[in-house]
Design a protein around this motif. Structure first.
Motif: not given
Length: 440
Positions: A93-111
């Motif tokens: 088939t090809g290649v299998r990629l796995s990413i675990t325990n990842a995190f991401i933080s965002l900031q923004g404004n709400w109205r």
């Protein structure tokens, strides 16, 4: 994930030709894939921080107040973590990629606005933890016959809950050496001749690896023979260059008339007692000195058949059949033919990798001369052996080695640098084992 696909660009970015035996084989090992993963994760982490998150707006009915209009603006990513990743080969088939325990933080404004008159706004911080991404990347041909990268079973979850599906652009771009110009005479084609073979330990690519005259693709009177790369896994990448590839180069250069050289006395080292004049040659062929006294001479050395290059273990040889035509240069610069010798030569070749090119140098093994045509009567050809060997060693071979040292492009991707390179000459092919570095 896009970066990992670049490792597959040897397949996905070059066209497929009719299925024939390859002239060049490329093996990408697990070590190479691991390097691609490490470099890819760092690249993805940096790229994600620069992504512009689009503004969002809409409305939602909330009991008991009714419709609530909302907007999220000026959102940007402030932190990304990809602490654990793995890449595995999926046979067939090809290649299998796995990413675990990842995190991401965002900031923004709400109205928000509700009940038509009530408004509120502020800023927010959003942290997503426990993110898992899995993707199987396969390669297949599209409707034009050009292989394409496709994503199979690609999804993301947060703390075991599905959150989205990821899609992969099937067309990454053009590979930079499908058809690489070598010099004014030749170019080399690295199109695929068959689909890749994916095993538990490597991805194997079969490339055409054939030289052609610039702008004129004529097949040589011989075909590539099957060959198998020796099983090695210590390097990231292995490149096998067959005797077919080098012999296709010999065919092209001979056909272009590039394997010829006119030699005059000013090309002979001044320290040499042997000069290209009728006095020197007259010492061995007296009738030359009698009929053409005090004249300078010119030798034209050229091949009359395609040179044949053979690979044996630790030994690469080139057999060339040609002619040497001798002329006396008259005072008015016209040329008077003296004789034509048939010349059968054998040279040993030393090949090496220079940058991302395959270069070489040759040394003379032996030379056999026979008389083709004489315009000055009979003479003993053997008397000229020393002179002609000197001409080959101090003029012809050094000029050939200057050209060979310029090198011939190997199949590479982008700004790839080859490091820890080793080259072995084996039966019917040479094997290059190398690690790689991307410089940009």
């Amino acid at each position: 994930m896009m970066f990992l696909c670049c490792w597959l660009a040897l397949v996905a970015l070059i066209p497929t030709t009719v299925s024939i035996n390859p002239g060049v084989k490329v093996k990408l090992t697990e070590k190479g894939l691991e390097y691609g993963r490490d470099l890819g994760m760092a690249t993805i982490q940096q790229k994600l921080k620069t992504i512009k998150v689009p503004d969002m707006s809409g409305e939602q009915r909330v009991s008991p107040i009714g419709k609530v209009h909302y907007s999220l603006t000026n959102m940007h990513i402030v932190n990304v973590g990809l602490p654990k990743s793995a890449v595995d080969l999926v046979p067939g088939t090809g290649v299998r990629l796995s990413i675990t325990n990842a995190f991401i933080s965002l900031q923004g404004n709400w109205r928000v606005k509700y009940l038509r008159i009530i408004k509120d706004s502020g800023s927010f911080d959003l942290n997503v933890n426990g993110l898992t991404i899995t993707s199987s990347i396969a390669i297949k041909s599209d409707e034009t016959g050009r292989p394409a990268v496709s994503s199979v079973n690609c999804a993301a979850t947060v703390s075991k809950k599905p959150c989205c599906a990821l899609r992969l652009n099937p067309h990454v771009g053009e590979w930079n050496v499908i058809l690489a110009k070598v010099d004014p005479y030749a170019e080399i084609e690295y199109s695929m001749v068959s689909s890749p073979t994916v095993s538990k330990s490597s991805i194997d690519f079969s490339l055409k690896g054939e030289f052609y005259n610039i702008g004129k693709h004529q097949e040589p009177p011989f075909s590539p023979k099957p060959f198998t790369l020796a099983p090695q896994i210590n390097n990231m990448l292995y490149i096998g260059v067959s005797a077919f590839t080098t012999n296709s180069a010999a065919f092209v250069y001979n056909k272009a008339g590039a394997l010829s050289l006119a030699i005059t006395d000013d090309m002979i080292p001044q320290s040499s007692p042997i000069r290209l004049n009728t006095r020197t040659f007259g010492a061995f062929i007296p009738q030359i000195a009698k009929r053409f006294p005090g004249l300078m001479m010119k030798l034209l050395v050229k091949t009359v058949k395609d040179p044949i290059i053979t690979f044996e273990t630790n030994n690469m040889t080139v057999q060339a059949i040609g002619t040497v035509t001798a002329y006396a240069i008259q005072p008015n610069a016209t040329l008077s033919p003296l004789f034509v010798l048939n010349m059968d030569t054998s040279v040993s070749a030393r090949v090496y990798v220079s940058g991302v090119k395959l270069a070489g140098a040759v040394t003379l093994n032996k030379m056999d001369l026979t008389l083709g045509t004489s315009y000055v009567g009979d003479f003993q050809v053997g008397s000229l052996d020393n002179i002609l060997q000197m001409v080959l060693k101090v003029v012809v071979i050094p000029k050939l080695n200057v050209q060979l040292a310029k090198g011939y492009p190997l199949p590479t991707l982008g700004k790839m640098k080859l490091v820890n390179t080793q080259l072995q000459v084996l039966k019917d092919y040479m094997l290059i084992g190398t690690d790689v570095q991307f410089t940009g």
